[in-house]
Design a protein around this motif. Sequence first.
Motif, short mmCIF file in Angstrom:
data_model
loop_
_atom_site.label_atom_id
_atom_site.label_comp_id
_atom_site.label_asym_id
_atom_site.label_seq_id
_atom_site.Cartn_x
_atom_site.Cartn_y
_atom_site.Cartn_z
N HIS A 1 -17.51 -31.41 53.62
CA HIS A 1 -18.64 -31.83 53.13
C HIS A 1 -19.36 -30.95 52.23
N GLU A 2 -19.70 -31.39 51.11
CA GLU A 2 -20.39 -30.48 50.05
C GLU A 2 -22.02 -30.86 50.18
N THR A 3 -22.66 -29.65 49.91
CA THR A 3 -24.17 -29.92 49.75
C THR A 3 -24.51 -28.79 48.80
N LEU A 4 -25.57 -29.05 48.04
CA LEU A 4 -26.27 -28.15 47.23
C LEU A 4 -27.23 -27.58 47.86
N LYS A 5 -27.80 -27.82 49.08
CA LYS A 5 -28.95 -27.27 49.74
C LYS A 5 -28.59 -26.97 51.13
N ALA A 6 -27.61 -25.97 51.56
CA ALA A 6 -27.28 -25.84 52.88
C ALA A 6 -28.28 -25.71 53.80
N SER A 7 -29.16 -24.83 53.31
CA SER A 7 -30.58 -24.58 54.05
C SER A 7 -31.43 -25.58 54.85
N GLU A 8 -31.16 -26.76 54.15
CA GLU A 8 -31.93 -28.05 54.66
C GLU A 8 -31.11 -28.58 55.58
N LEU A 9 -29.80 -28.44 56.20
CA LEU A 9 -29.22 -28.84 57.15
C LEU A 9 -29.24 -27.87 58.31
N ARG A 10 -29.87 -26.95 58.23
CA ARG A 10 -29.85 -25.63 59.23
C ARG A 10 -30.72 -26.41 60.48
N ASP A 11 -31.88 -26.93 60.27
CA ASP A 11 -32.52 -27.08 61.47
C ASP A 11 -32.09 -28.26 62.15
N ARG A 12 -31.47 -29.15 61.68
CA ARG A 12 -30.62 -30.47 62.10
C ARG A 12 -29.52 -29.99 62.97
N TYR A 13 -28.67 -28.85 62.19
CA TYR A 13 -27.60 -28.41 62.94
C TYR A 13 -27.85 -27.68 64.21
N LEU A 14 -28.71 -26.70 64.23
CA LEU A 14 -29.34 -25.89 65.32
C LEU A 14 -29.51 -26.79 66.27
#
Length: 292
Positions: free
Chosen positions: A232-245
Motif C-alpha cells: 500500500h502506497e500513501t503520500l501522507k502516512a501520518s494521516e493513517l497513524r490514528d486509525r492504525y493505532l
Amino acid sequence: MNQTAPLRSRAEAEAARLPPLLARAEHLAGTVLLGEHGRRRPGLGDDFWQYRPVQPGDSRRTIDWRRSARSDMQFVRQREWQIAQSVMLWVDNAASMRFASDDKLPQKSERARLLALAVSLLLIRGGERVGMTGQTLPPRRGEPQIRRLTEALGQDGTDDYATPDTNGLMAHGRALFISDFMGDIAPIRAALTEAADRGIQGIVLQVLDPAEEAFPYRGRTIFESVGGTLAHETLKASELRDRYLERLAARKDELSALSLATGWQYQCHHTSDSAQSALLWLYGAFERGQLR
C-alpha cells in the motif's frame, strides 16, 4: 550428485543456525533461577513435601499422628506433586515475524524463538514434557528433546501471516502461543476456544516491533508485507497513524479479553525490551497457571 550438493549446502547452512540459538537460549535461561519448577505443590507422589496444620474437611487418615504428638496441634503430612505436565508450543514462523524496523533490533521471529526455547529449557529441566503443535514433535523430556525443539524452531514459513496450529494439543495440558497476532483474529479466537473446551490452560505472548507500536512514518511511504504479497502506497502516512493505532489497540484489547474469557494469560512484548524480563514473566505465568 549435482542435485545433492545444493541440498547438502542448504542443510549445512540450516544446521549452522542451531547452535547460536541454543547458546543464546541457554544463556538466557541461566539468568532465571530454576528452582523446582512445577513440583513444589501438594498432590500425588511418594516424596515428603511439608507438614501443615489440619484444616476443616481433612480426613483423619491424612493426619500424621507422630508429628502431631510433638505439638498441641494436629498436622497433615503432604506429599509432593510428581506428575509431569505436557506443554505444547506454537511459535509463529510466518513472514510477518521476520520484521525489524532497525538493524540494532532482533526480528520478531528471533525474539519469539529465543523465548520459546529458553522457557522450554526451564520447563524440561524442571521435569516437564515440552513439544510443538502439529504432528511432528510430541511432548518429551530430556536433552535430546531440546535439540529437536531447536531444529523445529529454525523453520521459516512462506505465508504472510500464520494462524495457531492446535493439532497435538494435549487435553488438560498447557500451551504457549507466540506471534505478532496481526492476521485474521477469527482463527485465533477459534484456537483458544477449542483449547479451553479441552481443559487446556495457556499463555498468549504477542511480540511486536516498537515501530509497530509507535507508527513513526511520515510523508510518502510504501507499506509492504515481508512476504511481498501485500503493498500500500500513501503520500501522507501520518494521516493513517490514528486509525492504525486505534486498530492495534483494539486487537490487543481483543486478545486480552479473549485470553481472560478462556482462562489463558496474555502479555505483549516489544523486541526493544529485555528478553530476560519477558522470560521471567513467562516463567511466572506457567507457575500461576498451575493453580487448578
